[in-house]
Design a protein around this motif. Sequence first.
Motif, PDB file in Angstrom:
ATOM      1  N   MET A   1       0.847  -1.174   0.000  1.00 22.74           N
ATOM      2  CA  MET A   1       0.000   0.000   0.000  1.00 22.74           C
ATOM      3  C   MET A   1       0.887   1.229   0.000  1.00 22.74           C
ATOM      4  O   MET A   1       1.910   1.251   0.655  1.00 22.74           O
ATOM      5  CB  MET A   1      -0.891  -0.015   1.236  1.00 22.74           C
ATOM      6  N   LYS A   2       0.484   2.278  -0.707  1.00 24.36           N
ATOM      7  CA  LYS A   2       1.240   3.529  -0.726  1.00 24.36           C
ATOM      8  C   LYS A   2       0.414   4.621  -0.058  1.00 24.36           C
ATOM      9  O   LYS A   2      -0.778   4.717  -0.279  1.00 24.36           O
ATOM     10  CB  LYS A   2       1.567   3.935  -2.153  1.00 24.36           C
ATOM     11  N   THR A   3       1.079   5.408   0.731  1.00 29.66           N
ATOM     12  CA  THR A   3       0.429   6.528   1.390  1.00 29.66           C
ATOM     13  C   THR A   3       1.300   7.746   1.210  1.00 29.66           C
ATOM     14  O   THR A   3       2.438   7.749   1.644  1.00 29.66           O
ATOM     15  CB  THR A   3       0.248   6.264   2.896  1.00 29.66           C
ATOM     16  N   HIS A   4       0.768   8.766   0.554  1.00 32.41           N
ATOM     17  CA  HIS A   4       1.501  10.015   0.345  1.00 32.41           C
ATOM     18  C   HIS A   4       2.891   9.762  -0.229  1.00 32.41           C
ATOM     19  O   HIS A   4       3.869  10.372   0.190  1.00 32.41           O
ATOM     20  CB  HIS A   4       1.599  10.828   1.633  1.00 32.41           C
ATOM     21  N   THR A  55     -19.601  11.291   0.097  1.00 26.54           N
ATOM     22  CA  THR A  55     -18.425  12.143   0.335  1.00 26.54           C
ATOM     23  C   THR A  55     -17.628  11.613   1.516  1.00 26.54           C
ATOM     24  O   THR A  55     -16.403  11.571   1.488  1.00 26.54           O
ATOM     25  CB  THR A  55     -18.855  13.601   0.582  1.00 26.54           C
ATOM     26  N   THR A  56     -18.326  11.168   2.556  1.00 20.07           N
ATOM     27  CA  THR A  56     -17.652  10.611   3.728  1.00 20.07           C
ATOM     28  C   THR A  56     -16.909   9.328   3.368  1.00 20.07           C
ATOM     29  O   THR A  56     -15.770   9.118   3.791  1.00 20.07           O
ATOM     30  CB  THR A  56     -18.669  10.354   4.857  1.00 20.07           C
ATOM     31  N   LEU A  57     -17.522   8.480   2.549  1.00 15.79           N
ATOM     32  CA  LEU A  57     -16.853   7.269   2.105  1.00 15.79           C
ATOM     33  C   LEU A  57     -15.615   7.604   1.278  1.00 15.79           C
ATOM     34  O   LEU A  57     -14.556   7.009   1.461  1.00 15.79           O
ATOM     35  CB  LEU A  57     -17.809   6.394   1.291  1.00 15.79           C
ATOM     36  N   ARG A  58     -15.728   8.580   0.370  1.00 20.96           N
ATOM     37  CA  ARG A  58     -14.571   8.994  -0.425  1.00 20.96           C
ATOM     38  C   ARG A  58     -13.480   9.598   0.461  1.00 20.96           C
ATOM     39  O   ARG A  58     -12.296   9.414   0.201  1.00 20.96           O
ATOM     40  CB  ARG A  58     -14.995   9.970  -1.525  1.00 20.96           C
ATOM     41  N   ALA A  59     -13.858  10.290   1.514  1.00 31.76           N
ATOM     42  CA  ALA A  59     -12.868  10.846   2.448  1.00 31.76           C
ATOM     43  C   ALA A  59     -12.104   9.721   3.130  1.00 31.76           C
ATOM     44  O   ALA A  59     -10.880   9.789   3.270  1.00 31.76           O
ATOM     45  CB  ALA A  59     -13.553  11.724   3.484  1.00 31.76           C
ATOM     46  N   PHE A  65      -5.829   5.744   0.948  1.00 33.36           N
ATOM     47  CA  PHE A  65      -5.119   5.516  -0.308  1.00 33.36           C
ATOM     48  C   PHE A  65      -4.545   6.770  -0.943  1.00 33.36           C
ATOM     49  O   PHE A  65      -3.939   6.703  -1.996  1.00 33.36           O
ATOM     50  CB  PHE A  65      -6.036   4.806  -1.303  1.00 33.36           C
ATOM     51  N   GLY A  66      -4.743   7.945  -0.334  1.00 32.97           N
ATOM     52  CA  GLY A  66      -4.198   9.189  -0.876  1.00 32.97           C
ATOM     53  C   GLY A  66      -5.265  10.040  -1.548  1.00 32.97           C
ATOM     54  O   GLY A  66      -6.267   9.541  -2.024  1.00 32.97           O
ATOM     55  N   LEU A  67      -5.027  11.339  -1.595  1.00 30.77           N
ATOM     56  CA  LEU A  67      -6.006  12.299  -2.109  1.00 30.77           C
ATOM     57  C   LEU A  67      -6.016  12.451  -3.626  1.00 30.77           C
ATOM     58  O   LEU A  67      -6.965  12.970  -4.166  1.00 30.77           O
ATOM     59  CB  LEU A  67      -5.727  13.686  -1.506  1.00 30.77           C
ATOM     60  N   ALA A  78      -7.508  24.479  -1.788  1.00 30.11           N
ATOM     61  CA  ALA A  78      -6.051  24.426  -1.981  1.00 30.11           C
ATOM     62  C   ALA A  78      -5.418  23.416  -1.035  1.00 30.11           C
ATOM     63  O   ALA A  78      -4.420  22.803  -1.357  1.00 30.11           O
ATOM     64  CB  ALA A  78      -5.455  25.818  -1.757  1.00 30.11           C
ATOM     65  N   LYS A  79      -6.021  23.228   0.116  1.00 31.19           N
ATOM     66  CA  LYS A  79      -5.445  22.317   1.115  1.00 31.19           C
ATOM     67  C   LYS A  79      -6.526  21.390   1.659  1.00 31.19           C
ATOM     68  O   LYS A  79      -6.842  21.426   2.843  1.00 31.19           O
ATOM     69  CB  LYS A  79      -4.809  23.112   2.246  1.00 31.19           C
ATOM     70  N   ALA A  80      -7.119  20.574   0.770  1.00 25.83           N
ATOM     71  CA  ALA A  80      -8.107  19.598   1.227  1.00 25.83           C
ATOM     72  C   ALA A  80      -7.443  18.688   2.251  1.00 25.83           C
ATOM     73  O   ALA A  80      -6.298  18.295   2.097  1.00 25.83           O
ATOM     74  CB  ALA A  80      -8.640  18.791   0.053  1.00 25.83           C
ATOM     75  N   ARG A  81      -8.171  18.369   3.300  1.00 23.39           N
ATOM     76  CA  ARG A  81      -7.554  17.614   4.395  1.00 23.39           C
ATOM     77  C   ARG A  81      -8.540  16.618   4.992  1.00 23.39           C
ATOM     78  O   ARG A  81      -9.690  16.947   5.253  1.00 23.39           O
ATOM     79  CB  ARG A  81      -7.100  18.600   5.453  1.00 23.39           C
ATOM     80  N   VAL A  82      -8.046  15.416   5.190  1.00 26.50           N
ATOM     81  CA  VAL A  82      -8.791  14.367   5.878  1.00 26.50           C
ATOM     82  C   VAL A  82      -7.883  13.833   6.964  1.00 26.50           C
ATOM     83  O   VAL A  82      -6.724  13.530   6.720  1.00 26.50           O
ATOM     84  CB  VAL A  82      -9.171  13.213   4.927  1.00 26.50           C
ATOM     85  N   GLU A  83      -8.400  13.738   8.161  1.00 26.37           N
ATOM     86  CA  GLU A  83      -7.641  13.206   9.284  1.00 26.37           C
ATOM     87  C   GLU A  83      -8.406  12.034   9.861  1.00 26.37           C
ATOM     88  O   GLU A  83      -9.632  12.087   9.952  1.00 26.37           O
ATOM     89  CB  GLU A  83      -7.527  14.293  10.359  1.00 26.37           C
TER      90      GLU A  83
END
Length: 92
Positions: A1-4, A55-59, A65-67, A78-83
């Motif tokens: 798996m790749k992350t960022h 949208t929550t599932l996609r988040a 898996f990355g944005l 400009a700075k979409a963020r999911v934590e």
Amino acid sequence: MKTHGHSCSVDWSIHVRIERLSLDPFGSFEGRHLAFRLDRRFHLVLGDNEAGKSTTLRALMALLFGLRDFSLDTEGHAKARVEGYFLTEQGT
């Protein structure tokens, strides 16, 4: 798996629970925090049309898996963020 852009090994035998998701901003959400009860084994997400279920599932998918593949949800941000905060069997 790749992350960022970083590789990481995953032990798929470990059970992981989602404790919280924070979307700030992501899709139509800004400053949205979702908490999941840890004493439940299953969560069912219900809501009206356009309430943000997909949208929550996609988040969650973007977090795992990355944005880069979620341009609909990050457009205009400009700075979409999911934590996310996860809990494993070991309590971490």
